[in-house]
Design an enzyme around this catalytic site. Structure first.
Site, PDB file in Angstrom:
ATOM      1  N   PRO A  10       0.707  -1.149  -0.395  1.00 16.45           N
ATOM      2  CG  PRO A  10      -0.475  -1.091   2.716  1.00 16.45           C
ATOM      3  CD  PRO A  10       0.709  -1.707   0.990  1.00 16.45           C
ATOM      4  CG  ASN A  11      -0.264   4.016   1.259  1.00 14.34           C
ATOM      5  OD1 ASN A  11      -0.881   4.844   0.852  1.00 14.34           O
ATOM      6  ND2 ASN A  11      -0.334   4.219   2.700  1.00 14.34           N
ATOM      7  NE  ARG A  18       3.653   6.840   1.738  1.00 15.98           N
ATOM      8  CZ  ARG A  18       4.084   5.945   2.052  1.00 15.98           C
ATOM      9  NH1 ARG A  18       5.043   4.465   1.081  1.00 15.98           N
ATOM     10  NH2 ARG A  18       4.269   5.372   3.331  1.00 15.98           N
ATOM     11  CE1 TYR A  23       9.259   4.959   2.784  1.00 19.72           C
ATOM     12  CE2 TYR A  23       7.542   6.519   3.058  1.00 19.72           C
ATOM     13  CZ  TYR A  23       8.305   5.620   3.551  1.00 19.72           C
ATOM     14  OH  TYR A  23       7.937   5.468   4.389  1.00 19.72           O
ATOM     15  CG  ASN A  75       8.285  -2.173   0.126  1.00 19.81           C
ATOM     16  OD1 ASN A  75       7.870  -2.135   1.181  1.00 19.81           O
ATOM     17  ND2 ASN A  75       8.572  -1.085  -0.393  1.00 19.81           N
ATOM     18  CB  ALA A  78       1.338   0.597   5.663  1.00 20.51           C
ATOM     19  CD  GLU A  99      10.358  -8.039   5.621  1.00 20.74           C
ATOM     20  OE1 GLU A  99      10.560  -8.585   6.389  1.00 20.74           O
ATOM     21  OE2 GLU A  99      10.578  -7.068   6.005  1.00 20.74           O
ATOM     22  CG  HIS A 101      11.031  -2.597   4.388  1.00 25.80           C
ATOM     23  ND1 HIS A 101      10.043  -2.488   3.950  1.00 25.80           N
ATOM     24  CD2 HIS A 101      11.812  -3.594   5.212  1.00 25.80           C
ATOM     25  CE1 HIS A 101       9.382  -3.284   5.172  1.00 25.80           C
ATOM     26  NE2 HIS A 101      10.360  -4.255   5.588  1.00 25.80           N
ATOM     27  NE  ARG A 108      10.761   5.632   7.972  1.00 27.58           N
ATOM     28  CZ  ARG A 108       9.485   5.350   7.406  1.00 27.58           C
ATOM     29  NH1 ARG A 108       9.393   4.648   7.103  1.00 27.58           N
ATOM     30  NH2 ARG A 108       9.102   5.954   7.485  1.00 27.58           N
TER      31      ARG A 108
END
Ligand code: DQA
Length: 144
Positions: A10-11, A18, A23, A75, A78, A99, A101, A108
């Site tokens: 998502p996103n 964004r 990012y 990825n 969230a 996985e 990111h 973070r």
């Protein structure tokens, strides 16, 4: 040719617009083009999928082996921190998942330090911006 399924959570469709400070300015289309280019160099095929919906991602994972994929590059965005459903799907599918990111999730907010996905993934790459995807694809190709 072996096929790798790439899933963007998502996103991630908003990349480039964004939270650019976190990012970066690279959009999803550009990341996808670089993945296709790298796939060519690695001698694998990639199928690119983005969804904002948890259930769609679960379904795609469930269908992955049957659809002829040898590995998954994901990825989970969230959902990394919340989704038992995506974790269980990865656990169930019998093909390796890597996985990735863009940001270093461990540098973070505290809530991002836990990945529900990491224990069922073959490995995790976090913090190298768009390069995380390239490194992840190389890792996935190396597993198949
Ligand atoms: C992310 C990190 C997640 O914590 C976040 O929710 C994202 C993107 C990354 O690529 O850095 O949406 O997965």
């Amino acid at each position: 040719m072996k096929k790798i399924l790439v899933i963007h959570g998502p996103n991630l469709n908003l990349l480039g617009k964004r939270e650019i400070d976190i990012y970066g300015k690279t959009g999803l289309d550009e990341i996808n083009s670089s993945l296709e280019k790298e796939a060519g160099a690695l001698g694998v095929e990639v199928d690119l999928f983005q969804s904002n919906h948890e259930g769609e991602i679960v379904q795609k994972l469930q269908d992955a082996k049957q659809s002829g994929f040898s590995a998954v590059l994901i990825n989970p965005a969230a959902y990394t921190h919340t989704s038992v459903a995506i974790r269980d799907a990865i656990s169930a599918i019998e093909i390796p998942a890597v996985e990735v990111h863009l940001s270093n999730i461990y540098a973070r907010e505290e809530f991002r330090h836990t990945s529900l996905i990491a224990p069922v993934a073959s490995g995790q790459i976090s913090g190298f911006g768009p390069r995380s995807y390239i490194l992840g694809l190389q890792a996935a190709a190396g597993l198949i």
